[in-house]
Design an enzyme around this catalytic site. Sequence first.
Site, PDB file in Angstrom:
ATOM      1  CG  ASP A 105      -2.105   0.918   1.109  1.00 48.70           C
ATOM      2  OD1 ASP A 105      -2.373   1.392  -0.014  1.00 48.70           O
ATOM      3  OD2 ASP A 105      -2.759   1.176   2.140  1.00 48.70           O
ATOM      4  CG  ASN A 162      -8.004  -1.797  -5.269  1.00 47.74           C
ATOM      5  OD1 ASN A 162      -7.152  -2.658  -5.034  1.00 47.74           O
ATOM      6  ND2 ASN A 162      -8.220  -0.810  -4.410  1.00 47.74           N
TER       7      ASN A 162
HETATM    8  C1  IPE Z   1      -5.577  -2.706  -0.266  1.00 46.36           C
HETATM    9  O1  IPE Z   1      -5.229  -1.379  -0.417  1.00 46.36           O
HETATM   10  C2  IPE Z   1      -5.579  -3.404  -1.594  1.00 46.36           C
HETATM   11  C3  IPE Z   1      -4.269  -3.554  -2.230  1.00 46.36           C
HETATM   12  C4  IPE Z   1      -3.113  -3.249  -1.713  1.00 46.36           C
HETATM   13  C5  IPE Z   1      -4.307  -4.130  -3.551  1.00 46.36           C
HETATM   14  P1  IPE Z   1      -6.305  -0.225  -0.566  1.00 46.36           P
HETATM   15  O2  IPE Z   1      -5.541   1.056  -0.661  1.00 46.36           O
HETATM   16  O3  IPE Z   1      -7.242  -0.537  -1.655  1.00 46.36           O
HETATM   17  O4  IPE Z   1      -7.089  -0.332   0.815  1.00 46.36           O
HETATM   18  P2  IPE Z   1      -7.922   0.767   1.620  1.00 46.36           P
HETATM   19  O5  IPE Z   1      -8.910   1.361   0.662  1.00 46.36           O
HETATM   20  O6  IPE Z   1      -6.950   1.796   2.092  1.00 46.36           O
HETATM   21  O7  IPE Z   1      -8.530   0.017   2.748  1.00 46.36           O
HETATM   22  C1  IPE Z   2      -1.588   0.223  -3.339  1.00 48.41           C
HETATM   23  O1  IPE Z   2      -1.371   1.594  -3.362  1.00 48.41           O
HETATM   24  C2  IPE Z   2      -1.869  -0.362  -4.689  1.00 48.41           C
HETATM   25  C3  IPE Z   2      -3.277  -0.682  -4.934  1.00 48.41           C
HETATM   26  C4  IPE Z   2      -4.229  -0.665  -4.060  1.00 48.41           C
HETATM   27  C5  IPE Z   2      -3.629  -1.076  -6.283  1.00 48.41           C
HETATM   28  P1  IPE Z   2      -2.562   2.627  -3.382  1.00 48.41           P
HETATM   29  O2  IPE Z   2      -2.922   2.916  -4.801  1.00 48.41           O
HETATM   30  O3  IPE Z   2      -3.687   2.176  -2.526  1.00 48.41           O
HETATM   31  O4  IPE Z   2      -1.869   3.902  -2.742  1.00 48.41           O
HETATM   32  P2  IPE Z   2      -2.484   4.919  -1.692  1.00 48.41           P
HETATM   33  O5  IPE Z   2      -2.999   4.085  -0.551  1.00 48.41           O
HETATM   34  O6  IPE Z   2      -3.573   5.659  -2.382  1.00 48.41           O
HETATM   35  O7  IPE Z   2      -1.342   5.778  -1.297  1.00 48.41           O
HETATM   36 MG    MG Z   3      -4.104   2.378  -0.575  1.00 44.34          MG
END
Ligand code: IPE
Ligand code: IPE
Ligand code: MG
Length: 244
Positions: free
Chosen positions: A18, A66
């Site tokens: 993340d 997502n």
């Molecule tokens: C969790 O991250 C999913 C992945 C890393 C693929 P998200 O960024 O989607 O999770 P939330 O929305 O912060 O809970």
């Molecule tokens: C994790 O990084 C990757 C996916 C969830 C696909 P994020 O895209 O959630 O990054 P933040 O949490 O917005 O920084």
């Molecule tokens: Mg995230």
Amino acid sequence: MNKELKNEVPKHVAIIMDGNGRWAKKRHLPRIAGHKKGMEIIKNITKAANRLGIKVLTVYAFSTENWQRSQEEVSYLMKLPIIFFNSFVPELIKENVRVNIMGYVNQLPNDTQKAISAAIQQTSRCDGMILNIALNYGGHDELVTAFKLMATDLQKGKLTIDQIDQNLVSDYLMTHELKPYDNPELMIRTSGEQRISNFLLWQLAYSEFMFTDTYWPDFTAEEFYELIHAYQKRDRRFGKIKDE
Ligand code: IPE
Ligand code: IPE
Ligand code: MG
């Protein structure tokens, strides 16, 4: 790398990668630049995990939630597996790492599905570590699917209620192919968020959790080793009381 880590490494490590978006924002870059850099980090950590003797490395790449992001971001995230495998499969073969995909693959775009099938096929003879990529994965849907499969088998007479126990339930989950390493001993989440975001709900029941503030694109093999080392110092009790 600390060679002493080798004997007691967790067999299955799961990572919620993340912070890609925030990493990019901090640099005044588009979010997809964070995902691109993040993809390179998966390569580093895969090699690091393999060298430690880890059996399964699960990385959460795209959740069933997502899809709610912008069309631009989702379509880039769907292209990333293609770019990733194109540039990384030869190295995976060299490293003897087998690719497994966990999630609702049939809902992905066709070219993404093709790249996935090719990578699985090309690495099918590798019998070292498994790189298990959670793609369009969600823990709630995984359980719903498992309940439906079980109900179907009950209805068909392939299963009786008495046969349903913890081991049988685990056979209906997406991780059944990873047995005997289906439950991660260690779950790592980067970026400072402390939640599981619909990841491996059943399988994380007794996992050790590690949270780091590092955004995924800044995560390094060195930090990974530190977290493994910290894991080794944890006292895993499984509900029991340890003797002196
Ligand atoms: C969790 O991250 C999913 C992945 C890393 C693929 P998200 O960024 O989607 O999770 P939330 O929305 O912060 O809970
Ligand atoms: C994790 O990084 C990757 C996916 C969830 C696909 P994020 O895209 O959630 O990054 P933040 O949490 O917005 O920084
Ligand atoms: Mg995230």
